[in-house]
Structure formats: structure tokens, C-alpha cells
Design an enzyme around this catalytic site. Structure first.
Site, short mmCIF file in Angstrom:
data_model
loop_
_atom_site.label_atom_id
_atom_site.label_comp_id
_atom_site.label_asym_id
_atom_site.label_seq_id
_atom_site.Cartn_x
_atom_site.Cartn_y
_atom_site.Cartn_z
CD GLU A 27 -2.06 2.41 -3.71
OE1 GLU A 27 -3.17 2.78 -4.11
OE2 GLU A 27 -1.76 2.39 -2.50
CG ASP A 46 -1.99 0.97 1.25
OD1 ASP A 46 -2.78 0.94 0.30
OD2 ASP A 46 -2.07 1.78 2.19
C1 NOJ Z 1 -4.49 2.93 -0.91
C2 NOJ Z 1 -5.64 1.99 -0.73
O1 NOJ Z 1 -5.89 1.35 -1.95
C3 NOJ Z 1 -6.82 2.82 -0.24
O2 NOJ Z 1 -8.02 2.10 -0.25
C4 NOJ Z 1 -6.50 3.35 1.12
O3 NOJ Z 1 -7.50 4.26 1.51
C5 NOJ Z 1 -5.16 4.08 1.15
N1 NOJ Z 1 -4.13 3.43 0.38
C6 NOJ Z 1 -4.66 4.23 2.55
O4 NOJ Z 1 -4.22 3.01 3.05
#
Ligand code: NOJ
Length: 523
Positions: free
Chosen positions: A255, A200
Site C-alpha cells: 500500500e 500496510d
Molecule cells: C491503511 C489501512 O488500510 C487503514 O485502515 C489503517 O487505518 C492505516 N493503514 C493504518 O494502519
């Protein structure tokens, strides 16, 4: 075909566990439900599954607010059922990726509870605490979607940093004890046999210890979309060393929400950082041939040969692509042909294989603080009133048309979207060109996107060369597309028939995967 790793060959199916399938009847999707549906995913033909966070969590951010990185929230199951999931996934030849959330924890995490308890608590420095007030926060950063990035805490009279909600304080990765504790959480899941992690907002974890202001021009810009501190790279190399020290091929896909391919590229390092990085430019692309052509030219040239691309049309944070592209099922089908024939690893969000659109969520049923509920609606498994959610109804409404547009109805209908995806996945699996080949644009009239995928083995005689041609008509009118050579239709976005000669005509919003004539059609 040597040198390729499984994640380059794979199509990854993205499960948002709360809304995928419910196995214990409480209306909350769980690991029991996922176990029950593994055969469906194997039948569909994906190679790997990424499950969204299943950790214990107060769920202020859909589970991305973790209170224990080494356990399973009882709403999802427990470690025993997780272990079964690993075994059952592998037994079907699928891989399993966990969602790992390193940038922040929940404010209810024991680490933060201790950190906030006093200024001299040994865990104080595990998070970012600074002097400031609501009017004068410690720096000018804005949180996700422009919200405040700092919250004042009465007890110790300081503010803490959170790039997301106040319930998600940012971990201080400059503190070696944090690094060590989080490394232990990676090892915990690797020891249980997972094949890797989706990480993440990985680009956010490294932070300058002084947390300096952004230049005035960026003062109002969401920090999550621009944060790119050099210190992150050494941290990622540390994760990679852990992954590479395990037997089997473990991987991480990060990500990186920076909307610039050259910036995303740096997160692959010198082959020693991320194995794959998300590039979300494709989430912004509209239903427009020229826009896609530009993107498909730009991404490989910016990534270079060493960084393997990823492709995504939709996820749990955005509207579904069917909705984004205007609602037409023909577009949703054609987009499936596009996604699954590009050079790179496709990530397929649950329900895209059914052609789902976003659910309409009335204000009194909204869950997500950022309004991202539409794509998180439950998967309709059948046409009954409960759509296969046998006990309590799930909190979010089902997507539109679920009485017809559900798994059972589509599996029974060879003309359905799910069968289209299955044919595409089968075709991809059988074609070195689609999985590993190069990408070359084809000459097409305006409104039509065309490209070839070409695989040439290294051998001296060129035998084993594999070739495909993909044509996507973005226009709402038929298109004539003269092409060199003799081609047969391997997959058509609008009908199940395969094997017939391509006669140079595309229907409105139709996409075709073409193979050189002479190869047997797929079944
Ligand atoms: C990216 C995640 O995909 C999202 O759903 C989340 O709100 C944020 N990161 C914070 O963890």
C-alpha cells in the site's frame, strides 16, 4: 504466455474480516465465517483472497493496531482455524494473502510497553522517542488526516511518533533488531503456507534518523500522503529476499498512498522490491469518461512496461464506488465491467460484487476514529432479519436495501450484480487479452470510454491472437458508437443475454464487453 506470475493473472478479493461473515454467532466476523463462505468465493470466480488484519489487537484502528504479529485474535479464531483456512483456500485453487502491518504496532504491544517503561530500556530505540511538548513537538509532521503525529508520555517525559492514532506508535526500522524481529513475523506466516502479503502503508516505514522538519509549505500536510524516504527501498528489498527464498510463488502488494504514479513506480524497484503496488488515483476518479481516459493513458505510461498495474475502485478506507458515483446501480454495474477489463490486477472489495452502497451509520453506532464505517458494514448473506448473521447482531448497520440486495437473493437471480461479476470473471479467465493483453484506447464519442485489449502471442503465425473491445457509456442518455469490424456482446452490464451482435448502440450508463464475432458466447 510465459513469464507471467499468478498475481498478474489474478483477481484479488479483499475481505474485511470483522464484517464479512460470522461463524460463531457473536456478531463479529471471523475466520470460521470466512471458511463457511469460501465456496461462494470459488463460485464467484476470484483467484485470491486478501484478509484484513486478524492479529490480536485492541481494535482502536480496526486491527491495524497489532499486539502480536504471530497470532490470531480470539475474536477471529486461532492458529488452528487459520491453518485450516490455508488448506481450504488452496484446496479450492485460491491463494491467500495476509495483511502485514510493519509501520507501527499497537501501544499495547509488549515491545512498546517495554519501550515506554524507561529511557534506558533495551527496546527504547525500537520506536521514535524525542524531547518535545504539545506546543513544540519534535518536528512539524502531521499525522493521518492532519491529526497530531506526536504524543507526550508522562512516565519518561518524552514524545513518541505515531503517523496514525496515539495507540499506534511507529516502529524504528533504523534499528536492526526491529528489522530482525519483523522479518521473523513474515517467516512465521510464510511457514504456515500463505501466498503473500498486502503490506500496510509500506512507503512510511523508512525514516531519516533525524526526523527532519518538512519544508514550511508541507508543514500542514498529512505525512502519510507525502512520506517517501529512500531508506524504505532497501527494507523492501530485504522483505523480497525473504519471500523469494520460499518455495512456490510468494508475493507482496504494497500500500503506497502517494497520489503520483511516478512515485508509486519506484516501489517496484528493479524488479526486486514490491511485486505489485497499489495506485490509489483510481479511488479519486469520479463518474466521468474523460477523467478515466486520462487516468488510463497516464498510468501505463508512468509505470512503464516492467511494473504491472493494480486497479481498485473501493476499499475499507473509502466510500464504496456505488456511493461515490452517485448511488446509481447502473453505474455500479458498469464500473464492474471497467474494473475487470483493465490491464493490471484488479482488487475487488467485499460486497462490490453485490453492488452495495455505503451503510448509513448513525453517530451512536460509529466505530472508526476516522469515520470510515460506511463501507465496512456487514455483508448481507440473505433476506432474513439477521441477514445470515445468526447470533448477535453485528455492531454496524447493514447496507441500504439488504432485504433485496443480499447474496442469497442475488445468487438466485441471473440478472443480479453478482451474476454480472461472475460472468466478467469467467470472461476474464477465458481471455488472454483481458488477463495479459495490451491496452489501447478506442475512438469514441464524448461521454463514452472505449478501449481494446489485445494479446498477440510470440509465435510466427500470429495464431492465438485474442482481442476484446470495452465500451462504457458514462452518460445518462443512449450513445451511438460506430466501431470497425463485427463484434458480439460477451458481457453486458445491464442484462444477462450474451452472444448477440453489437449494433453500435449503448444504453444510458451501460457498459459492454465485446468479442470478435465468430467466437462461441460464454455460458
Ligand atoms: C491503511 C489501512 O488500510 C487503514 O485502515 C489503517 O487505518 C492505516 N493503514 C493504518 O494502519
Amino acid at each position: 504466455m510465459s513469464g507471467f506470475r499468478w498475481w498478474q493473472d489474478a483477481v484479488v478479493y479483499h475481505v474485511y474480516p470483522r464484517s464479512f461473515a460470522d461463524g460463531n454467532g457473536d456478531g463479529f466476523g471471523d475466520l470460521y465465517g470466512l471458511l463457511d463462505r469460501l465456496d461462494y468465493l470459488a463460485w464467484l470466480g476470484v483467484d485470491a483472497i486478501w484478509i484484513g488484519p486478524i492479529y490480536p489487537s485492541p481494535m482502536v484502528d480496526g486491527g491495524y493496531d497489532v499486539t502480536d504479529h504471530t497470532d490470531v485474535d480470539p475474536r477471529f479464531g486461532d492458529l488452528a482455524v487459520f491453518d485450516r483456512l490455508v488448506v481450504e483456500t488452496h484446496r479450492r485453487g485460491l491463494r491467500l494473502l495476509m495483511d502485514w502491518v510493519p509501520n507501527h504496532t499497537s501501544a499495547a504491544h509488549p515491545w512498546f510497553v517495554q519501550s515506554r517503561s524507561s529511557r534506558d530500556n533495551p527496546r527504547r530505540d525500537w520506536y521514535f522517542w524525542r524531547d518535545g511538548t504539545g506546543d513544540r513537538p519534535p518536528n512539524n509532521w502531521r499525522g493521518f488526516r492532519g491529526r497530531p503525529a506526536w504524543t507526550f508520555d508522562e512516565r519518561t517525559g518524552q514524545m513518541y511518533l505515531h503517523l496514525f492514532l496515539p495507540g499506534q506508535p511507529d516502529l524504528n526500522w533504523n534499528n536492526p533488531a526491529v528489522v530482525e524481529a519483523m522479518h521473523a513475523t513474515l517467516r512465521f506466516w510464510l511457514d504456515r503456507g500463505v501466498d503473500g502479503f498486502r503490506v500496510d502503508v509500506i512507503h512510511c516505514i523508512g525514516k531519516h534518523p533525524d526526523l527532519p522538519d518538512e519544508p514550511a509549505a508541507l508543514a500542514d500536510v498529512d505525512q502519510v500522503s507525502i512520506h517517501d524516504h529512500d531508506g524504505t527501498h532497501a527494507l523492501i528489498r530485504g522483505f523480497r529476499q525473504i519471500l523469494d527464498s520460499y518455495p512456490g510463488e510468494r508475493m507482496m502488494v504494497g500500500e503506497v498512498t502517494l497520489r503520483q504514479t511516478s512515485a508509486v513506480r519506484r516501489y517496484y524497484g528493479q524488479g526486486d522490491e514490491l511485486n505489485l503496488a497499489f495506485n490509489f488515483l483510481s479511488l479519486d476518479a469520479g463518474w466521468d469518461a474523460a477523467e478515466w481516459r486520462e487516468l488510463l493513458d497516464h498510468v501505463p505510461s508512468e509505470l512503464g512496461a516492467a511494473a504491472w498495474p493494480t486497479w481498485v475502485l473501493t476499499n475499507h478506507d473509502t466510500v464504496r464506488h456505488r456511493t461515490r458515483f452517485g448511488g446509481s446501480v447502473h453505474r455500479a454495474r458498469a464500473a464492474g465491467v471497467l474494473l475487470l477489463t483493465l490491464r493490471g490486477t484488479p482488487f475487488l472489495f467485499q460486497g462490490c460484487e453485490l453492488g452495495l452502497a455505503d451503510a448509513e451509520v448513525p453517530p451512536d453506532r460509529r466505530i472508526d476514529a476516522y469515520g470510515r464505517d460506511g463501507s465496512r458494514a456487514p455483508i448481507p448473506w440473505d433476506g432474513t432479519a439477521g441477514h445470515g448473521w445468526a447470533g448477535a447482531a453485528p455492531p454496524l448497520p447493514f447496507p441500504p436495501g439488504s432485504d433485496r440486495c443480499n447474496v442469497a437473493a442475488q445468487v438466485a437471480d441471473p440478472d443480479s450484480v453478482v451474476h454480472l461479476y461472475r460472468r466478467l470473471l469467467l470472461a476474464r479467465r477465458g481471455s488472454p487479452a483481458l488477463r495479459r493483453g495490451g491496452w489501447q484506447p478506442a475512438l469514441t464519442p464524448p461521454g463514452v470510454l472505449g478501449y481494446r485489449r489485445v494479446y498477440r502471442p510470440d509465435g510466427p503465425d500470429g495464431s492465438g491472437t485474442d482481442l476484446r473491445l470495452v465500451l462504457v457509456n458514462f452518460a445518462g442518455v443512449p450513445a451511438s458508437v460506430p466501431v470497425d469490424g463485427d463484434w458480439r456482446v460477451e458481457v453486458c452490464s445491464q442484462c444477462p443475454a450474451t452472444g448477440h451482435r453489437f449494433r453500435g448502440e449503448l444504453g444510458p450508463e451501460q457498459a459492454l464487453l465485446l468479442a470478435p464475432a465468430g467466437r462461441p458466447p460464454i455460458r
